[in-house]
Design an enzyme around this catalytic site. Structure first.
Site, short mmCIF file in Angstrom:
data_model
loop_
_atom_site.label_atom_id
_atom_site.label_comp_id
_atom_site.label_asym_id
_atom_site.label_seq_id
_atom_site.Cartn_x
_atom_site.Cartn_y
_atom_site.Cartn_z
N CYS A 1 0.88 -1.18 0.00
CA CYS A 1 0.00 0.00 0.00
C CYS A 1 0.91 1.22 0.00
O CYS A 1 1.06 1.91 1.01
CB CYS A 1 -0.91 -0.01 1.23
SG CYS A 1 -1.76 -1.59 1.51
N ALA A 2 1.53 1.50 -1.14
CA ALA A 2 2.76 2.30 -1.16
C ALA A 2 2.58 3.80 -1.38
O ALA A 2 3.46 4.57 -0.99
CB ALA A 2 3.70 1.75 -2.22
N ALA A 3 1.52 4.25 -2.03
CA ALA A 3 1.39 5.68 -2.34
C ALA A 3 1.26 6.51 -1.05
O ALA A 3 0.67 6.04 -0.08
CB ALA A 3 0.18 5.92 -3.24
N CYS B 1 -1.30 3.91 11.13
CA CYS B 1 -1.15 5.22 11.77
C CYS B 1 -2.33 5.43 12.72
O CYS B 1 -3.02 6.44 12.66
CB CYS B 1 -1.06 6.33 10.72
SG CYS B 1 -2.43 6.38 9.55
#
Length: 481
Positions: free
Chosen positions: A112-114, A233
């Site tokens: 989930c890189a963006a 987060c």
């Protein structure tokens, strides 16, 4: 900040009154600003700040806190990929990679890189000879991810645009998978006020269930003995510790410790009666936003051998292969190859009207990706073919494998750099040669122009241009010594 009552009640019961009150106070403080240097372009010994100061992020070798927010949009070194603006707590991923990967070349997936903070970071930390696959399920965000990784400049990267379930066919494939999963965003309250209004107990329930679906989808793609780095987060245990315990129970995953000195003030496990190692960053204890991380190892394998290599690439001699198509000639491929450092390490091939370079030892892996995934970009685009002409691509200018004297260079001023980044016409000095010229700012490559004498055609990507037509009264930026 008016925190949701349900959030306050939940978090108070988790932390206790005293700790919760300190957290609530911290969420009303100013958000810290932090950056991470690209040490292949700008070393820590060669930069300083203009009208600002910096402190090191203790868990990152190249991370810095800033005492003021820079004017990032108007800093040419930012656009040149010399640094990335990244939240400090999330840089802790570096510690997990360094401790458990070490110097072993690995194939890693950032699921989930963006927009690319952890991907650019991982690419810097991974050992030489590694391959990073950076994936984003949302199409427009995958383009932003590709842009940021292009600017970072490392050739050993593949960007994909896929749902986690699309990786099901890549069984036992990756040595490392980073899953920075979508979450309820409690740790982003100070950074993003919208996340406060969107938070609800119902959303927490949706999130932890979605997170388990993502892990279930991707777990088969992890090699036996491979590492899964799980992060969020958010603060609550449903999305954090309870998911880690579920992975242990469901998949037999071993939960691994990460070295973290007490001075870093990282909070551990908050589940009553549980003592497995996890790492939670709370803004009143650590300088950064809310963040949670745990490292798990997949069983049934030798942990020391977490390197995927297909049989077709084992023992393969590097020859620097070239593959042309109907639109390119062998001479054009050879001309583009001459622009590469260590060209024998890459396969240079024509894809449509573009010529690209990709690490030769991972060509078989790339072929697998192209058959089963939506590949946005792979390796470095070197040039566009127009008839007999080769137009150097911006990705080549950003790349760390460009031969330094492949093109004539022209150092430009700050004002010229901003004009170039706005994709405006540029006028070079009378001594500048005709043809394709690499513009540099502070001796850092910024991009290409085609100098035709009275002006230079600007080759900066149209979609990346600075759209603002004004300059702020005060500009704060990095300085390169």
């Amino acid at each position: 900040m008016d925190l949701p009552v349900s959030f306050a009640d939940r978090t108070r019961s988790l932390l206790g009154d005293e700790e919760y009150n300190k957290l609530a106070d911290a969420l009303n403080d100013e958000q810290p600003v932090s950056i991470r240097l690209n040490d292949e372009k700008l070393s820590s010994s060669s930069f300083s700040l203009f009208h600002a100061s910096s402190d090191r992020v203790p868990w990152s070798a190249t991370g810095y806190y800033l005492d003021r927010r820079l004017t990032f949009t108007f800093d040419p070194l930012f656009h040149a990929g010399c640094y990335y603006v990244q939240e400090a707590s999330s840089m802790f991923v570096e510690q997990a990679l360094k401790q458990y990967i070490g110097e072993t070349p690995s194939v890693m997936l950032d699921l989930c890189a963006a927009p690319g903070g952890k991907s650019t970071h991982a690419r810097s930390v991974l050992p030489e000879g590694s391959l990073l696959v950076a994936n984003e399920v949302i199409r427009n965000r995958s383009q932003i991810l590709a842009e940021n990784l292009t600017k970072w400049g490392h050739p050993g990267v593949v960007v994909t645009n896929n749902d986690p379930a699309d990786f099901a066919g890549l069984e036992d494939f990756f040595d490392v998978i980073l899953t920075d999963v979508p979450c309820s965003g409690e740790g982003m309250f100070r950074k993003d006020p919208v996340s406060v209004s969107e938070w609800s107990p119902e959303n927490v329930e949706i999130c932890w269930q979605r997170q388990r679906r993502i892990i279930s989808d991707i777990w088969p793609s992890l090699k036996p003995g491979g590492l899964l780095i799980y992060s969020t987060c958010t603060y609550n245990t449903k999305e954090d510790e309870e998911n880690i315990r579920w992975m242990h129970d469901e998949f037999g995953a071993e939960i691994l410790p990460v070295d973290a000195p007490a001075a870093w003030n990282i909070t551990g496990n908050l589940l009553v009666g549980e003592d497995f190692p996890v790492y939670r960053f709370l803004p009143h204890r650590t300088k950064g936003e809310g963040f949670f991380l745990a490292v798990l190892r997949k069983p049934e394998g030798e942990a020391a051998q977490i390197r995927y290599k297909s049989t077709s690439s084992q023992g393969k001699k590097k020859t620097g292969a070239s593959k042309a198509n109907a639109g390119t000639s062998k001479e054009q491929l050879l001309a583009a190859r001459a622009w590469l450092l260590s060209a024998e390490d890459y396969e240079v091939s024509a894809n449509g009207m573009n010529i690209t370079a990709f690490p030769e030892e991972y060509i078989s892996e790339l072929s697998i990706f192209q058959q089963s995934l939506r590949v946005v970009q792979a390796g470095v685009t070197l040039a566009e073919v127009k008839g007999k002409d080769l137009i150097p691509n911006h990705a080549l200018a950003m790349s760390t494998v460009l031969v330094s004297d492949a093109f004539p260079r022209e150092e430009i001023s700050y004002e010229q750099a901003i004009a170039y980044l706005r994709k405006e016409a540029i006028v070079l000095s009378g001594s500048a040669p005709r043809g394709y010229v690499l513009l540099t700012y502070k001796n850092i490559p910024l991009g290409f122009v085609k100098n035709i004498g009275n002006r230079a055609n600007n080759l900066y990507p149209q979609e990346w241009r600075i759209r603002s037509g004004y300059l702020p009264d005060e500009i704060l930026m990095l300085l390169k010594s």
